[in-house]
Design a protein around this motif. Structure first.
Motif, PDB file in Angstrom:
ATOM      1  N   UNK A 315      -5.327  96.879  85.556  1.00 45.61           N
ATOM      2  CA  UNK A 315      -5.634  95.560  84.700  1.00 45.61           C
ATOM      3  C   UNK A 315      -6.754  95.878  83.706  1.00 45.61           C
ATOM      4  N   UNK A 316      -6.586  95.350  82.354  1.00 43.44           N
ATOM      5  CA  UNK A 316      -7.574  95.767  81.352  1.00 43.44           C
ATOM      6  C   UNK A 316      -7.391  94.793  80.440  1.00 43.44           C
ATOM      7  N   UNK A 317      -8.557  94.703  79.342  1.00 41.76           N
ATOM      8  CA  UNK A 317      -8.492  93.803  78.493  1.00 41.76           C
ATOM      9  C   UNK A 317      -8.113  94.417  77.114  1.00 41.76           C
ATOM     10  N   UNK A 318      -7.654  93.730  76.097  1.00 35.18           N
ATOM     11  CA  UNK A 318      -7.219  93.950  74.717  1.00 35.18           C
ATOM     12  C   UNK A 318      -6.740  92.733  73.820  1.00 35.18           C
ATOM     13  N   UNK A 319      -6.460  92.919  72.708  1.00 32.92           N
ATOM     14  CA  UNK A 319      -6.102  91.590  71.848  1.00 32.92           C
ATOM     15  C   UNK A 319      -4.542  91.769  71.909  1.00 32.92           C
ATOM     16  N   UNK A 320      -3.934  90.608  71.943  1.00 33.75           N
ATOM     17  CA  UNK A 320      -2.474  90.643  71.786  1.00 33.75           C
ATOM     18  C   UNK A 320      -2.078  90.730  70.593  1.00 33.75           C
ATOM     19  N   UNK A 321      -0.840  91.311  70.238  1.00 28.65           N
ATOM     20  CA  UNK A 321      -0.311  91.508  68.890  1.00 28.65           C
ATOM     21  C   UNK A 321      -0.081  90.166  68.227  1.00 28.65           C
ATOM     22  N   UNK A 322       0.122  90.101  66.983  1.00 28.16           N
ATOM     23  CA  UNK A 322       0.517  88.829  66.230  1.00 28.16           C
ATOM     24  C   UNK A 322       1.960  88.690  66.096  1.00 28.16           C
ATOM     25  N   UNK A 323       2.411  88.132  67.410  1.00 25.91           N
ATOM     26  CA  UNK A 323       3.850  88.004  67.422  1.00 25.91           C
ATOM     27  C   UNK A 323       4.320  87.181  68.861  1.00 25.91           C
ATOM     28  N   UNK A 324       5.349  86.646  68.689  1.00 25.50           N
ATOM     29  CA  UNK A 324       5.831  85.597  69.675  1.00 25.50           C
ATOM     30  C   UNK A 324       7.162  86.437  70.229  1.00 25.50           C
ATOM     31  N   UNK A 325       7.571  85.930  71.543  1.00 28.37           N
ATOM     32  CA  UNK A 325       8.733  86.718  72.179  1.00 28.37           C
ATOM     33  C   UNK A 325       8.213  87.843  73.041  1.00 28.37           C
ATOM     34  N   UNK A 326       9.394  88.349  73.553  1.00 29.41           N
ATOM     35  CA  UNK A 326       9.140  89.232  74.588  1.00 29.41           C
ATOM     36  C   UNK A 326       9.452  90.589  73.761  1.00 29.41           C
ATOM     37  N   UNK A 327       8.665  91.690  74.043  1.00 31.00           N
ATOM     38  CA  UNK A 327       8.528  92.941  73.322  1.00 31.00           C
ATOM     39  C   UNK A 327       8.393  94.065  74.596  1.00 31.00           C
ATOM     40  N   UNK A 328       9.279  95.264  74.311  1.00 30.45           N
ATOM     41  CA  UNK A 328       9.587  96.163  75.418  1.00 30.45           C
ATOM     42  C   UNK A 328       8.113  96.797  75.523  1.00 30.45           C
ATOM     43  N   UNK A 329       8.120  97.116  76.714  1.00 31.88           N
ATOM     44  CA  UNK A 329       6.926  98.128  77.073  1.00 31.88           C
ATOM     45  C   UNK A 329       7.847  99.199  78.373  1.00 31.88           C
ATOM     46  N   UNK A 330       6.940 100.100  78.191  1.00 35.65           N
ATOM     47  CA  UNK A 330       7.380 101.126  79.441  1.00 35.65           C
ATOM     48  C   UNK A 330       6.125 101.790  80.064  1.00 35.65           C
ATOM     49  N   UNK A 331       6.360 101.725  81.341  1.00 31.27           N
ATOM     50  CA  UNK A 331       5.413 102.703  82.366  1.00 31.27           C
ATOM     51  C   UNK A 331       5.833 103.937  82.964  1.00 31.27           C
ATOM     52  N   UNK A 332       4.997 105.122  82.648  1.00 31.48           N
ATOM     53  CA  UNK A 332       5.276 105.991  83.248  1.00 31.48           C
ATOM     54  C   UNK A 332       4.344 106.767  84.179  1.00 31.48           C
ATOM     55  N   UNK A 333       4.788 107.101  85.393  1.00 32.50           N
ATOM     56  CA  UNK A 333       3.809 107.622  86.573  1.00 32.50           C
ATOM     57  C   UNK A 333       3.943 109.132  86.556  1.00 32.50           C
ATOM     58  N   UNK A 334       2.823 109.966  86.399  1.00 31.08           N
ATOM     59  CA  UNK A 334       2.762 111.293  86.385  1.00 31.08           C
ATOM     60  C   UNK A 334       3.924 111.980  85.332  1.00 31.08           C
ATOM     61  N   UNK A 335       4.212 111.083  84.150  1.00 32.21           N
ATOM     62  CA  UNK A 335       5.187 111.485  83.027  1.00 32.21           C
ATOM     63  C   UNK A 335       6.319 111.964  83.766  1.00 32.21           C
ATOM     64  N   UNK A 336       6.755 111.627  84.734  1.00 32.11           N
ATOM     65  CA  UNK A 336       7.977 111.979  85.621  1.00 32.11           C
ATOM     66  C   UNK A 336       8.835 110.610  85.557  1.00 32.11           C
TER      67      UNK A 336
END
Length: 541
Positions: A315-336
């Motif tokens: 969990x971390x903080x940031x600023x959301x993009x200036x967009x609405x709707x669902x955008x793709x996200x990927x999570x990689x563990x150990x780059x594998x």
């Protein structure tokens, strides 16, 4: 022209336009000269935000054109639907949350094998959902016409019921038992009377279950992003080296000003998906790197080995993009291994269930509320009962715990489009207890049974409908015996089983135990009685 006259004129124009469209529209199939069309009811009623089912009977026609007109002119649309399965009816669902938003084709659905041909909105797009009020319905097939009325009431939230069911059954398919006490490992089912949520909440994809959940989801807002990444089987036993969150959308759909790792609020492992960290990995975090292409990389020292059931939580903080709707996200563990999902911004991402609807669950520990994740809960809206049903497995208790208190709250946020309709929330409370069983008739630590057929009974904390094995056994020869009975827990939490002790010599001692067939069968870990109960056979009476 006065406003009232203008509204009346708009309604008349809408109805005329619909009827003209219905007359000239091409409809598939043969249309008999004496075709008839009939609504299944003269009046319909629903709550703002609800999905309203409409059934229309056809005779001598294969399609119908339906118009919906709000009596003050706030909304009007016409829909053509085809009886594709040729059963003499067309079934149409109206989503009162989506209607008028711009693309009205998404607000209407043909069901049960029928086909939606066209949707035409006759009034300007709306910035908010359909208002409460009265709507005229007109169905047309050839020269036949039928009228009905739809009344939309203000959005509301009703009561909530807590239920339980065995974990081996579907929480939506079996008949659960009303109870605010639930055994660890059984279903907790929260049944909210919330008739307006059927169109508002996407139970297949609520924001909280997304790979990355943004709170708040408002574009360009400072936001807390929570990442929940289950560990693949291939990584079990492998040291944790890195975790990368990759916001893969277009440049303007990526968050910005990613917070340095020192400010990460949570880095850890959740074993049982209850929303609380079982292992804190902050001490194993070596570095955090952020990249202009939307990547957030956490590097670990490898001291922790990934295990079955692990879910990495960041969990971390940031600023959301200036967009609405669902955008793709990927999570990689150990780059594998890679998990692919979305992050949702804008109204659809507001609240844990979307569109400003929030369901919060907390565990009360020493008078403090500890948030529990509902990311892995099961959700369904029952159109027949107009209820939001939420099901989750009751978590295991710590060794020193005899119970745990939970509080679930369903509410609308202030930015919900229905916030002005209600000013309260709905709260459900329940208690989680260990899986245990008792045996009736035990006196001074011993159970006495007669030398003939005898019914043993007892109670248990596990959900009604669960299957238990009651085991009576003596191992020392030559008088050893084993008797096992399969029983089903009754609605009141009791069980009973008939045993045969006719041929057991008086004075024979044996043990009676109750085992959890749904959680391991006849094993030490599945025994519901803390210890086997000593029993003795008395003389026949």
């Amino acid at each position: 022209m006065p406003p009232s006259s203008l509204s009346t004129t708009l309604v008349r124009l809408a109805v005329v336009a619909v009827l003209v469209f219905a007359t000239v529209a091409a409809t598939p199939g043969v249309l008999a000269a004496d075709a008839t069309v009939t609504f299944d009811a003269e009046t319909y009623s629903a709550t703002r935000g609800a999905i309203v089912p409409l059934t229309i009977s056809l005779d001598g026609a294969q399609s119908a054109t339906v118009t919906l007109t709000e009596t003050t002119g706030a909304y009007a649309a016409t829909v053509t639907v085809v009886d594709a399965d040729e059963d003499g009816t067309v079934r149409l669902e109206l989503d009162t949350f989506a209607a008028g938003s711009g693309n009205d084709f998404h607000a209407y659905r043909a069901t049960d094998g029928d086909q939606l041909v066209s949707v035409t909105r006759l009034t300007p797009a709306r910035s908010d959902p359909l208002p409460a009020g009265t709507y005229a319905l007109v169905a047309v097939a050839g020269e036949s016409q039928d009228d009905a009325t739809l009344t939309l009431s203000p959005f509301s939230l009703g009561a909530v019921t807590v239920e339980t069911a065995p974990h081996v059954y579907s929480p939506f398919g079996e008949t659960p038992t009303v109870s605010d006490t639930v055994a660890s490992g059984d279903w907790v089912i929260l049944r909210f009377d919330a008739p307006g949520l059927s169109g508002v909440v996407d139970t297949d994809r609520p924001p909280v279950s997304a790979l990355v959940y943004a709170d708040p989801s408002t574009p360009r807002a400072r936001s807390t992003h929570t990442v929940r990444a289950p560990v693949a089987d291939a990584l079990h036993g492998v040291p944790l080296r890195s975790l990368v969150v990759d916001y893969e959308g277009e440049t303007d759909a990526r968050p910005w000003q990613l917070t340095p790792g020192a400010d990460a609020a949570i880095v850890g492992v959740d074993h049982d998906s209850d929303g609380t960290l079982d292992i804190d990995l902050t001490e194993t975090l070596v570095s955090v790197s952020t990249y202009s292409d939307g990547r957030y990389r956490l590097q670990f020292d490898g001291a922790y080995a990934l295990a079955p059931g692990d879910e990495l939580v960041v969990q971390y903080e940031l600023y959301n993009p200036d967009t609405t709707g669902s955008d793709p996200v990927a999570v990689r563990i150990n780059d594998e291994t890679e998990l692919v999902g979305v992050a949702t911004y804008g109204p659809a991402g507001q609240g844990t269930l979307g569109n400003g609807v929030t369901l919060d669950l907390v565990r009360v520990v020493d008078d403090e509320a500890v948030p529990v994740s509902l990311a892995n809960a099961h959700y369904r809206v029952d159109l027949e009962t107009e209820e939001l049903v939420v099901a989750t497995i009751a978590p295991e208790l710590a060794e020193d715990e005899t119970s745990a208190e939970y509080v679930a709250t369903l509410a609308l946020s202030s930015d919900s489009v229905y916030a002005d309709d209600i000013d309260d929330s709905v709260v459900a409370r329940y208690t989680v207890v260990p899986r245990t069983a008792s045996i009736d008739g035990v006196s001074d630590g011993t159970l006495s049974v007669d030398q003939h057929q005898q019914r043993l009974s007892g109670t248990t904390t596990v959900a009604p409908g669960s299957r238990l094995v009651v085991y009576a056994v003596r191992y020392d020869d030559p008088r050893s015996f084993i008797q096992a009975r399969l029983v089903t827990v009754s609605a009141d939490g009791s069980w009973e089983a008939d045993f045969e002790f006719t041929h057991i010599e008086p004075g024979s001692r044996f043990d009676v135990a109750v085992y959890d067939l749904e959680h391991g069968g006849i094993t030490a870990s599945a025994e519901l009685t803390p210890t086997a109960v000593p029993a003795v056979v008395t003389s026949a009476t």
